[in-house]
Design an enzyme around this catalytic site. Sequence first.
Site, short mmCIF file in Angstrom:
data_model
loop_
_atom_site.label_atom_id
_atom_site.label_comp_id
_atom_site.label_asym_id
_atom_site.label_seq_id
_atom_site.Cartn_x
_atom_site.Cartn_y
_atom_site.Cartn_z
N GLY A 1 0.84 -1.20 0.00
CA GLY A 1 0.00 0.00 0.00
C GLY A 1 0.86 1.23 0.00
N CYS B 1 5.23 -6.30 1.64
CA CYS B 1 5.61 -4.89 1.67
C CYS B 1 4.90 -4.15 2.79
CB CYS B 1 5.38 -4.26 0.30
SG CYS B 1 6.43 -2.83 0.04
N TYR B 2 3.92 -3.29 2.49
CA TYR B 2 3.19 -2.64 3.59
C TYR B 2 2.65 -3.70 4.54
CZ TYR B 2 -0.06 0.51 6.01
OH TYR B 2 -0.72 1.24 6.97
N HIS C 1 7.78 -7.92 -3.80
CA HIS C 1 6.46 -8.25 -4.36
C HIS C 1 6.51 -9.56 -5.15
CE1 HIS C 1 4.25 -4.52 -3.44
NE2 HIS C 1 5.46 -3.98 -3.46
N GLU D 1 4.07 -11.08 -6.45
CA GLU D 1 2.97 -11.16 -7.41
C GLU D 1 3.32 -10.57 -8.78
OE1 GLU D 1 3.27 -9.22 -4.81
OE2 GLU D 1 2.17 -7.34 -4.94
N GLY E 1 -23.24 -10.41 -28.53
CA GLY E 1 -22.36 -11.15 -29.45
C GLY E 1 -20.93 -11.17 -28.93
N GLY E 2 -20.67 -10.46 -27.83
CA GLY E 2 -19.34 -10.44 -27.23
C GLY E 2 -19.16 -11.61 -26.27
N VAL E 3 -17.93 -11.76 -25.76
CA VAL E 3 -17.58 -12.92 -24.94
C VAL E 3 -18.41 -12.96 -23.64
CG1 VAL E 3 -15.68 -14.15 -23.83
CG2 VAL E 3 -15.21 -12.57 -25.70
N ASP E 4 -18.37 -11.85 -22.88
CA ASP E 4 -18.96 -11.88 -21.54
C ASP E 4 -20.46 -12.19 -21.58
OD1 ASP E 4 -16.42 -11.10 -20.98
OD2 ASP E 4 -16.93 -9.02 -20.51
N SER E 5 -21.18 -11.45 -22.42
CA SER E 5 -22.64 -11.66 -22.41
C SER E 5 -22.99 -13.04 -22.95
CB SER E 5 -23.36 -10.55 -23.17
OG SER E 5 -23.10 -10.61 -24.55
N THR E 6 -22.19 -13.57 -23.87
CA THR E 6 -22.49 -14.90 -24.40
C THR E 6 -22.26 -15.97 -23.33
OG1 THR E 6 -21.77 -14.16 -26.58
CG2 THR E 6 -22.00 -16.53 -26.27
N ARG F 1 -22.99 8.70 -28.58
CA ARG F 1 -22.99 7.69 -27.52
C ARG F 1 -24.24 7.79 -26.67
NH1 ARG F 1 -18.06 5.24 -25.96
NH2 ARG F 1 -16.32 5.83 -27.29
N LYS G 1 -11.16 -12.09 -16.72
CA LYS G 1 -11.48 -12.30 -18.14
C LYS G 1 -11.02 -13.67 -18.66
CE LYS G 1 -12.96 -10.38 -22.06
NZ LYS G 1 -14.13 -9.51 -22.19
N ASP H 1 -9.07 4.51 -65.19
CA ASP H 1 -8.83 5.72 -65.99
C ASP H 1 -9.80 6.86 -65.70
OD1 ASP H 1 -6.55 4.93 -67.20
OD2 ASP H 1 -7.52 4.20 -69.04
N GLU I 1 -10.39 3.52 -29.64
CA GLU I 1 -11.43 3.94 -30.58
C GLU I 1 -11.14 5.37 -31.03
OE1 GLU I 1 -13.80 2.10 -31.82
OE2 GLU I 1 -13.59 0.35 -30.53
#
Length: 542
Positions: free
Chosen positions: A66, A93-94, A187, A189, A243-248, A316, A398, A479, A540
């Site tokens: 920390g 560490c901390y 550390h 990790e 159509g994305g990974v998470d929602s599918t 948006r 993810k 041409d 984007e």
Amino acid sequence: MATNGELPIEPHKTFDTILVLDFGSQYTHLITRRLRELNVYCEMLPCTQKVADLPFKPKGVILSGGPYSVYWDDAPHVDPAVFDLNVPLLGICYGLQEIAWHHGKNVLAGEKREYGHAYLKIERHTGKEAHIERLFQDLQDDMEVWMSHGDKLSHLPDSFVTIATTNNAPFAGIAHTKKDYYGIQFHPEVTHTKGGTVLLKNFAVDICKAKQDWTMGKFVDQEIARIRALVGEKGQVIGAVSGGVDSTVAAKLMKEAIGDRFHAVLVDNGVLRLNEAETVKKTLGEHLGINLTVVDASELFLGRLKGVTDDPEKKRKIIGNTFIEVFQDEAKKIAKAAANSPMAGEIEWLLQGTLYPDVIESISFKGPSQTIKTHHNVGGLLKGMHLKLIEPLRELFKDEVRALGANLGIPENLIWRHPFPGPGIAIRILGEVTPEQVRIAREADYIFIEEIQAAGLYRKISQAFAALLPVKAVGVMGDKRVHDQIIALRAVETSDFMTADWYPFDGEFLKRVSRRIVNEVTGVCRVVYDVTSKPPGTIEME
Ligand code: GLN
């Protein structure tokens, strides 16, 4: 199963769990990730967590690093009851300094800050104290580690011994002679610490005796049972898919748990990718068997986007608000039909694909003077429906979501799909969004992605797309003089999407893509490649 009034089981109730208490280090989430990679289940809570209120009994506790100094008046301190839990403790560490502070307030500012690589010398102990070796077992006596601190222990706390040193830190590792308390100044990790994962495994598996049983196969069975218990015999759930990974993955999990009582809705906003609505219908509806409704609202969206040329934020907002409106109307229709169907249940739940990094972000410790942000609840967005949130991915990172998807039989190409923005290609069409501009952007994007896939580069690149610029250039085709638009290609590599660099395609590849786009997409006479990193650019364009 927990159906008689008990709380449905959460992972920390069935899997051996290591608790990480967060003191606000930028690496705390990595501790959690490393342990999960070892198939040890691990959860993070803020350092202010009261032990009496812990919703589970951990197998061991890790105190993170920390930015504070333990001797400051307003420094955060762990609930002293942690030391009565009777489980192993590891301070990093901390966290090390916090353990030392608890055992005699013997921490002060060092003369030299130590930031970066350091060489650790391990001090082996034999005889009566041999057990304290375990933290460093299977590691060499010389280790390259990564440090980031300015404070140090003035002397060893009572009953502790030194187990590692560096040139600058005589107490780089300490251990209690009787209890399983360990502290390390470096550390483990971060990947710069060679052998850091072995050390974490030594702590979690050998010292805490946590089982390495956190696998997606087990999680699936347990999560399905949990969803069933939560939703009950008749309850119904609605959720948007993209159509994305998470929602599918979330949708497929719901389908496995409650079948057609989960209602997926895909809103076609007119700015999806080429053939996307059809593809989602096929993959989610036909292939994965999810109860899916596709709402074609493209005219409504495109109508509202007409004439918006000035501010990308406006696009948006229009898309976001229209989405809620359309989804809400559909939800009401589905709710009515569901109540009258043989299933005769009420829609009480809204599925949301929240992932663990969002949860971590909302509970991580932000310092003595800042309040901890509470997680936002989008359930309230659907007016008049009073839906409760169901978030089956909220414990997952993810890559765990991808592993879960593979376990549920979701096709590989979908699992590894690049992220796609909610406002779709509307923010990749610079300037006004018209049906004609949508056609051009879609066709060009399709070719670009197709070529990236054919070249075997799709997984190497984190995100790629074609954007349409709102300007015209002169060209000569057959041409004949033409005056047509410009496509800008963008492809980036990144590990966290916070910073990114453009992908160094070879010239032949770019030549091929450019030739195809100019030949096959009417309205385009030039192709350029965006060579801006993030920062200063964003991924984007709008
Ligand atoms: N603030 C403490 C120090 O400087 C701890 C730093 C850390 O946990 N990375 O020593």
